[in-house]
Design a protein around this motif. Sequence first.
Motif, PDB file in Angstrom:
ATOM      1  N   ASP A 300       0.809  -1.207   0.000  1.00 35.54           N
ATOM      2  CA  ASP A 300       0.000   0.000   0.000  1.00 35.54           C
ATOM      3  C   ASP A 300       0.847   1.263   0.000  1.00 35.54           C
ATOM      4  O   ASP A 300       0.296   2.371   0.102  1.00 35.54           O
ATOM      5  CB  ASP A 300      -0.919   0.010   1.236  1.00 35.54           C
ATOM      6  CG  ASP A 300      -1.993  -1.071   1.167  1.00 35.54           C
ATOM      7  OD1 ASP A 300      -2.392  -1.427   0.040  1.00 35.54           O
ATOM      8  OD2 ASP A 300      -2.403  -1.560   2.234  1.00 35.54           O
ATOM      9  N   ALA A 301       2.148   1.115  -0.067  1.00 29.43           N
ATOM     10  CA  ALA A 301       3.032   2.273   0.071  1.00 29.43           C
ATOM     11  C   ALA A 301       3.635   2.681  -1.269  1.00 29.43           C
ATOM     12  O   ALA A 301       4.115   1.843  -2.029  1.00 29.43           O
ATOM     13  CB  ALA A 301       4.158   1.955   1.058  1.00 29.43           C
ATOM     14  N   ARG A 302       3.588   3.972  -1.533  1.00 27.60           N
ATOM     15  CA  ARG A 302       4.306   4.512  -2.688  1.00 27.60           C
ATOM     16  C   ARG A 302       5.751   4.707  -2.252  1.00 27.60           C
ATOM     17  O   ARG A 302       6.037   5.396  -1.265  1.00 27.60           O
ATOM     18  CB  ARG A 302       3.700   5.835  -3.149  1.00 27.60           C
ATOM     19  CG  ARG A 302       4.281   6.349  -4.468  1.00 27.60           C
ATOM     20  CD  ARG A 302       3.601   7.646  -4.866  1.00 27.60           C
ATOM     21  NE  ARG A 302       4.063   8.096  -6.172  1.00 27.60           N
ATOM     22  CZ  ARG A 302       3.477   7.820  -7.331  1.00 27.60           C
ATOM     23  NH1 ARG A 302       2.394   7.073  -7.343  1.00 27.60           N
ATOM     24  NH2 ARG A 302       3.949   8.281  -8.465  1.00 27.60           N
ATOM     25  N   THR A 303       6.675   4.098  -2.986  1.00 21.46           N
ATOM     26  CA  THR A 303       8.074   4.037  -2.578  1.00 21.46           C
ATOM     27  C   THR A 303       8.966   4.698  -3.614  1.00 21.46           C
ATOM     28  O   THR A 303       8.844   4.434  -4.810  1.00 21.46           O
ATOM     29  CB  THR A 303       8.512   2.569  -2.373  1.00 21.46           C
ATOM     30  OG1 THR A 303       7.677   1.977  -1.371  1.00 21.46           O
ATOM     31  CG2 THR A 303       9.961   2.477  -1.939  1.00 21.46           C
ATOM     32  N   ALA A 304       9.860   5.561  -3.131  1.00 21.19           N
ATOM     33  CA  ALA A 304      10.853   6.192  -3.995  1.00 21.19           C
ATOM     34  C   ALA A 304      12.109   5.334  -4.012  1.00 21.19           C
ATOM     35  O   ALA A 304      12.614   4.939  -2.963  1.00 21.19           O
ATOM     36  CB  ALA A 304      11.187   7.589  -3.477  1.00 21.19           C
ATOM     37  N   THR A 305      12.593   5.022  -5.199  1.00 24.93           N
ATOM     38  CA  THR A 305      13.809   4.224  -5.335  1.00 24.93           C
ATOM     39  C   THR A 305      14.905   5.056  -5.987  1.00 24.93           C
ATOM     40  O   THR A 305      14.650   5.844  -6.905  1.00 24.93           O
ATOM     41  CB  THR A 305      13.570   2.957  -6.176  1.00 24.93           C
ATOM     42  OG1 THR A 305      13.299   3.321  -7.539  1.00 24.93           O
ATOM     43  CG2 THR A 305      12.396   2.155  -5.633  1.00 24.93           C
ATOM     44  N   VAL A 306      16.126   4.876  -5.489  1.00 25.25           N
ATOM     45  CA  VAL A 306      17.303   5.531  -6.062  1.00 25.25           C
ATOM     46  C   VAL A 306      18.399   4.477  -6.159  1.00 25.25           C
ATOM     47  O   VAL A 306      18.700   3.801  -5.169  1.00 25.25           O
ATOM     48  CB  VAL A 306      17.795   6.711  -5.202  1.00 25.25           C
ATOM     49  CG1 VAL A 306      19.014   7.367  -5.861  1.00 25.25           C
ATOM     50  CG2 VAL A 306      16.691   7.734  -4.988  1.00 25.25           C
ATOM     51  N   ALA A 307      18.992   4.332  -7.332  1.00 26.97           N
ATOM     52  CA  ALA A 307      20.006   3.302  -7.553  1.00 26.97           C
ATOM     53  C   ALA A 307      21.410   3.873  -7.439  1.00 26.97           C
ATOM     54  O   ALA A 307      21.644   5.074  -7.651  1.00 26.97           O
ATOM     55  CB  ALA A 307      19.819   2.655  -8.926  1.00 26.97           C
ATOM     56  N   GLU A 308      22.344   3.019  -7.114  1.00 29.02           N
ATOM     57  CA  GLU A 308      23.767   3.353  -7.113  1.00 29.02           C
ATOM     58  C   GLU A 308      24.154   3.960  -8.464  1.00 29.02           C
ATOM     59  O   GLU A 308      23.796   3.440  -9.517  1.00 29.02           O
ATOM     60  CB  GLU A 308      24.572   2.076  -6.854  1.00 29.02           C
ATOM     61  CG  GLU A 308      26.038   2.153  -7.202  1.00 29.02           C
ATOM     62  CD  GLU A 308      26.806   3.128  -6.345  1.00 29.02           C
ATOM     63  OE1 GLU A 308      27.596   3.912  -6.912  1.00 29.02           O
ATOM     64  OE2 GLU A 308      26.604   3.115  -5.106  1.00 29.02           O
ATOM     65  N   ARG A 309      24.905   5.067  -8.417  1.00 24.98           N
ATOM     66  CA  ARG A 309      25.228   5.783  -9.649  1.00 24.98           C
ATOM     67  C   ARG A 309      26.391   5.155 -10.427  1.00 24.98           C
ATOM     68  O   ARG A 309      26.377   5.141 -11.659  1.00 24.98           O
ATOM     69  CB  ARG A 309      25.572   7.247  -9.325  1.00 24.98           C
ATOM     70  CG  ARG A 309      24.375   8.073  -8.878  1.00 24.98           C
ATOM     71  CD  ARG A 309      24.804   9.472  -8.454  1.00 24.98           C
ATOM     72  NE  ARG A 309      25.437  10.225  -9.517  1.00 24.98           N
ATOM     73  CZ  ARG A 309      24.800  10.952 -10.424  1.00 24.98           C
ATOM     74  NH1 ARG A 309      23.476  11.018 -10.399  1.00 24.98           N
ATOM     75  NH2 ARG A 309      25.461  11.633 -11.342  1.00 24.98           N
ATOM     76  N   HIS A 310      27.408   4.663  -9.728  1.00 23.87           N
ATOM     77  CA  HIS A 310      28.586   4.144 -10.413  1.00 23.87           C
ATOM     78  C   HIS A 310      28.233   2.840 -11.127  1.00 23.87           C
ATOM     79  O   HIS A 310      27.754   1.886 -10.499  1.00 23.87           O
ATOM     80  CB  HIS A 310      29.715   3.908  -9.407  1.00 23.87           C
ATOM     81  CG  HIS A 310      30.993   3.491 -10.037  1.00 23.87           C
ATOM     82  ND1 HIS A 310      31.342   2.164 -10.210  1.00 23.87           N
ATOM     83  CD2 HIS A 310      32.027   4.227 -10.558  1.00 23.87           C
ATOM     84  CE1 HIS A 310      32.524   2.090 -10.786  1.00 23.87           C
ATOM     85  NE2 HIS A 310      32.962   3.325 -11.016  1.00 23.87           N
ATOM     86  N   PRO A 311      28.423   2.767 -12.449  1.00 24.07           N
ATOM     87  CA  PRO A 311      27.911   1.625 -13.215  1.00 24.07           C
ATOM     88  C   PRO A 311      28.387   0.261 -12.718  1.00 24.07           C
ATOM     89  O   PRO A 311      27.576  -0.647 -12.496  1.00 24.07           O
ATOM     90  CB  PRO A 311      28.404   1.908 -14.641  1.00 24.07           C
ATOM     91  CG  PRO A 311      28.554   3.383 -14.705  1.00 24.07           C
ATOM     92  CD  PRO A 311      29.025   3.789 -13.346  1.00 24.07           C
ATOM     93  N   GLU A 312      29.690   0.109 -12.549  1.00 24.32           N
ATOM     94  CA  GLU A 312      30.203  -1.194 -12.149  1.00 24.32           C
ATOM     95  C   GLU A 312      29.803  -1.536 -10.713  1.00 24.32           C
ATOM     96  O   GLU A 312      29.532  -2.704 -10.401  1.00 24.32           O
ATOM     97  CB  GLU A 312      31.726  -1.237 -12.316  1.00 24.32           C
ATOM     98  CG  GLU A 312      32.187  -1.270 -13.771  1.00 24.32           C
ATOM     99  CD  GLU A 312      32.140   0.081 -14.479  1.00 24.32           C
ATOM    100  OE1 GLU A 312      32.266   0.116 -15.719  1.00 24.32           O
ATOM    101  OE2 GLU A 312      31.977   1.111 -13.770  1.00 24.32           O
ATOM    102  N   SER A 313      29.747  -0.519  -9.854  1.00 27.81           N
ATOM    103  CA  SER A 313      29.301  -0.754  -8.473  1.00 27.81           C
ATOM    104  C   SER A 313      27.831  -1.149  -8.443  1.00 27.81           C
ATOM    105  O   SER A 313      27.425  -2.007  -7.654  1.00 27.81           O
ATOM    106  CB  SER A 313      29.536   0.497  -7.620  1.00 27.81           C
ATOM    107  OG  SER A 313      30.907   0.818  -7.558  1.00 27.81           O
ATOM    108  N   TRP A 314      27.040  -0.518  -9.317  1.00 24.85           N
ATOM    109  CA  TRP A 314      25.615  -0.897  -9.411  1.00 24.85           C
ATOM    110  C   TRP A 314      25.476  -2.354  -9.834  1.00 24.85           C
ATOM    111  O   TRP A 314      24.708  -3.116  -9.229  1.00 24.85           O
ATOM    112  CB  TRP A 314      24.906   0.011 -10.420  1.00 24.85           C
ATOM    113  CG  TRP A 314      23.538  -0.476 -10.790  1.00 24.85           C
ATOM    114  CD1 TRP A 314      22.385  -0.317 -10.085  1.00 24.85           C
ATOM    115  CD2 TRP A 314      23.198  -1.237 -11.965  1.00 24.85           C
ATOM    116  NE1 TRP A 314      21.325  -0.928 -10.741  1.00 24.85           N
ATOM    117  CE2 TRP A 314      21.798  -1.498 -11.892  1.00 24.85           C
ATOM    118  CE3 TRP A 314      23.916  -1.714 -13.050  1.00 24.85           C
ATOM    119  CZ2 TRP A 314      21.135  -2.216 -12.887  1.00 24.85           C
ATOM    120  CZ3 TRP A 314      23.251  -2.424 -14.035  1.00 24.85           C
ATOM    121  CH2 TRP A 314      21.887  -2.673 -13.945  1.00 24.85           C
TER     122      TRP A 314
END
Length: 454
Positions: A300-314
């Motif tokens: 029931d929750a609207r969730t904000a997602t943010v991913a790791e920026r560095h490509p290889e680390s992601w």
Amino acid sequence: MTNVSNEQASSPHPRPLPARGRGGTDATFGVYVHWPFCAQKCPYCDFNSHVRFKGWDEAQFLAAYKREIDWVADNIGPRTVTSIFFGGGTPSLMQAGTVAAIIEHTATRWGIAPQAEITLEANPGSVEAGRFRGFRDAGVNRVSIGVQSLRDEELRKLGRIHSVAEAKAALEIARATFERFSFDLIYARPGQTADAWRTELAEALALAGDHLSLYQLTIEPDTPYAALHAAGKLVIPDDHDASTLYEITEEMTGERGFAAYEVSNYARPGSESRHNLLYWRYGEYAGIGPGAHGRIRIGDARTATVAERHPESWAARVAEAGHGFTELTELSRAEQADEMLLMGLRLSEGIDLDELAELGGGTRPSAETIAELERLGLLESNLRSSAVQGNWRRNELDDIPMCAGPGLPPEKPILAPERIRVTPAGRLVLNAVVAELSKSFQTIERMDKFKTAV
């Protein structure tokens, strides 16, 4: 090949699906896929883009994209995808097979609507006919090309590695390969005069299809342009001159049949970007890839997602945890209302105040603040008494037309009393207008009207 239908791939104007409605229901769901690599980093750009002169392991990134899609699908459940947007970076550096595999996997996990819009960003230097045909065969039915200027000298100043001739060739390939295409230009560049912009914009309009993105140059923090600007070595037009260039943009696009459906986006009626509209109507979308942001419903929750920026680390995070998110934040009703206000006021159709109140748990901007912003000429809420009416350009209509989406003309106009939108003057100080409205949020009467969970 993907599960995208032939009708979808060939239709120039996909039929729209319903926009967000009362009660928090939303028939749209988008997927944003971020490709983080570029051939060269532009000095004005603060997007999450990276240069890898020795190349990248595309198979590794494809596996990570698919696994992150799996994690989101497992956590949000069934959806029907109405738009996919490959952004970057420079997605046209991807192999067509990689794009096809991502679309196919998306279709497997959620299903893709028969008339879905699937857009891929491209830079002219990475375009040739065979690559575009490969993207079309993969399921892409719309491309957005980063032209940025039609002057070779200006392209060099912007750090672009393509020429005007290459840009025009890319547009012709796009026109021949896809029924729908768009391209970007940056204006309010250092030293740009009104006459120079009129000439360049006229050339752009002659090359345009059904959509244009026209952005004023802004100095973003932590970019080479920011350092030059701080040192006084890069001078951009002041607010007065930038406003003049904006007025020229509005005038000339309007004369050629392009409506300003958003702050920097212009389209012929029925050709608005569905994925853009999903963002600004505060719909639900999964952000996949390095640095991608998303807004998804988990339970029931609207969730904000943010991913790791560095490509290889992601990619390493995804391999370990199944996703590359560094932030998963459940948004409060107040936070959702603020976000909807910020996004929705970018649109010419504005915001439905009852829908905003429903999302925010029964709060909306005060009538006094709305009236004061109207008095200052920054906002409209009742077009029949407003100094600026109709389509943001001139006093033609007494109501607000809604963007129906690609394939249809605007829906039946909605009378203004239950909607607000910024005026052209308000667009130039949009963040300040949003801040004033947000500060004035107050609970309205008849809370029983807004009990539906969002």
